[in-house]
Design an enzyme around this catalytic site. Sequence first.
Site, mmCIF file in Angstrom:
data_model
loop_
_atom_site.group_PDB
_atom_site.id
_atom_site.type_symbol
_atom_site.label_atom_id
_atom_site.label_comp_id
_atom_site.label_asym_id
_atom_site.label_seq_id
_atom_site.Cartn_x
_atom_site.Cartn_y
_atom_site.Cartn_z
ATOM 1 C CD GLU A 149 -6.910 -19.420 7.027
ATOM 2 O OE1 GLU A 149 -6.359 -18.326 6.765
ATOM 3 O OE2 GLU A 149 -8.113 -19.624 6.840
ATOM 4 C CD GLU B 102 0.865 -5.418 9.680
ATOM 5 O OE1 GLU B 102 1.671 -6.357 9.849
ATOM 6 O OE2 GLU B 102 0.297 -5.189 8.605
ATOM 7 C CB SER C 172 -0.924 0.080 1.224
ATOM 8 O OG SER C 172 -1.005 -1.137 1.873
#
Lengths: 402, 367
Positions: free
Chosen positions: A372, A239, A156
């Site tokens: 996951e 993050e 991004s």
Amino acid sequence: MTDAAPRSTAPDATELRRLTAELLAAHPPLETDRTAFLEARFDAGLAWVHYPEGLGGLGAPRTLQAVVDAELEAAGAPDNDPRRIGIGLGMAAPTILGFGTREQRERFLRPLWVGEEVWCQLFSEPGAGSDLAALGTRAVREGDDWVIDGQKVWTSSAHLARWAILIARTDPSVPKHRGITYFVCDMTDPGVEVRPLRQITGEAEFNEVFLTGVRIPDSHRLGEVGDGWRVAQTTLMNERVSIGGMRIPREGGMIGPVAKTWRERPELRTHDLHQRLLKLWVEAEVGRLTGERLRQQLVAGQPGPEGSGLKLGFARLNQEISGLEVELRGEEGLLYDDWTMRRPELVDFTGRDAGYRYLRSKGNSIEGGTSEVLLNIVAERVLGLPSEPRTDKDVAWKDLAR
Amino acid sequence: MTAQGTQPDLLYSEEEEALRAAVRDLLTDHCDPGRVIARTESDTPHDPALWKALSEGMGLAGLLVPEERGGQGATHREAAVVLEELGRAVAPVPYLTSAVVATEALLACPGEDAAALLTELASGRTVGALAVALSTAPDGAHRTVRHEDGLLHGELTGIADVAAADVLLVPAADGGLYAVDANAVTVTPRVSLDLTRPLATVTVDGVRGRRLGDAGPAVRRALTAGAGLLASEQLGLADWCLTETVRHLKERRQFNRPVGGFQALKHRLAQLWLEVVHTRAAARHAADALAAGSADTGVAVAVAQAYAAPVAVHAAEEAVQLHGGIGMTWEHPVHLYLKRAKADSIAYGTAGAHREALARLVDLQAP
């Protein structure tokens, strides 16, 4: 941490209010240029009060930032638009603070916080997503420089960014976690090519980044050669920690627009949708409370492991709620607002239609760690269950099957 | 939208953690699963010695009772912590029914009779039971008995913990709530799904009761507190199931590996952990709203029950499945948890009933 003379004690809330009033008096927000105000705020140590003096902070408890923010907001002061510069603030800055040299911290943190320089993150690769340590982008030492070749993906803001945090392989002869080094990459280097990556929403929020003979001076290395994985852990931890800072009101998330539509459009209601809506409303409220509880734990200085699971919950919930919203709209749900390819600076959920929210939320369980992988992390680090058998642990990266 | 006044405190205070530790210690010593199983097969499903230790020894029966009435003057936050631990042990004591539900009903009644009875319940030497079916939601309809010529007549079904009760709080058709001596009624025990919280039918046949106050507000208040704090019992129960299952899967080996290393099972347990974490926030929220007498209590209780009930059942069902064959045996205590969890999912209103209540409270009306 810095060479500036340290204060004898960390400032308390009263002292921070006084300093904030001083800043506002010296730089009246309505008469001061936005950037100039933000720079003055940084220099006053009121940018992120928990950072060291001289680097935008005062070494105060992190929780006291809210005191400063509230005073500044009340005075109508400009903010530094943390969403646009989210990667810089949330990922680059704590890593530079933790591992950067004095020169690096002084060069990068001020323009980063002010928003003058946008940052992006060059971690993921086409062949290394969830298995991030398998990355293949090479960094080869040439004199005082490192020469970088490889390809990154899902980046991004790459098209807006002045700088990137980058991890690359500096030693292919050791197992994959060990031969990685962490750099700050200049996005204006001629070897950097940014290509938009169009997604299922129609827009190009992410990019592919091709790195061909990019030269990075060794002075832009963060941490030791070969220690990049450990440095990257700081980035990734930050993050995932960045959520939970804000207080969210009831119906503050994706459930809000659906509940509003339900109330305003009785003709769309069915019994089946009602059951599903109520169930999701409850889950959204419980998710909100869990976030609030995590926030209170952080404020009380007793962070729990809840944070690692919150993203999991929100990802699934956002997908279910936005899916329900498309159905609720019936005939309108068959339409889409706009397929034009754009390169947004921000992901804007509420400014677009239900269809967009539905498609975009599919990324919530992939970006920032797939659900996951996060389930594995919870199972192993929180519950202490055994890890999966590893076949790549003691094998040199160059000998791994690819 | 319901106003959210002051921010709820969703953490545990140091005093609450100390209380938890004390209750857990006591339960570790006096409430091991083997004994609970043996007791369920006896004529006395409740554990009077444990009840005595909790109430007379630690004063816990009086947590919600004001100090001037002989109680601790504590709040629902502390009672919730006690219930978490009792849920973790599936303790066969009438704590929720007497120290919470019957006590709350009395707190809603003015008068000296109710006040005197509160003092008795606070001591734990008298056990009370609200004679409203355990399955009744806070805003649900319930049965009453006839009130004729000063005497009560009728039959009430699904009443929990009557076997341990000394006094029943009986709602009558005249709108009153009456205190009735348990010896004066006929108690017919029913075979209950949850043997640790047994149900009975109560037959009242021309018995004189003392009128305590209006049944309507008393029953609503009692069931709201019961439903809200039941979420904490469900939390403790689910947490035990998760912890025990994780422990078992770290030890149990199949295919030459600890079973807990298989990703299919790890993901299920991580998911369950997440549900327990969410339940903790919801249960704390309900307890805090009840303690504060918040205007948001109705929403907080409905959210907590709508969420916690299915989680507790899911946790117990996963625990049975992941224990394999041993989970199906009478000898292993996990069945106590499954039975309690399933019964709890009906107690004080099902998740669906609480969602319906929520639809009215937060203006999400049915078609």
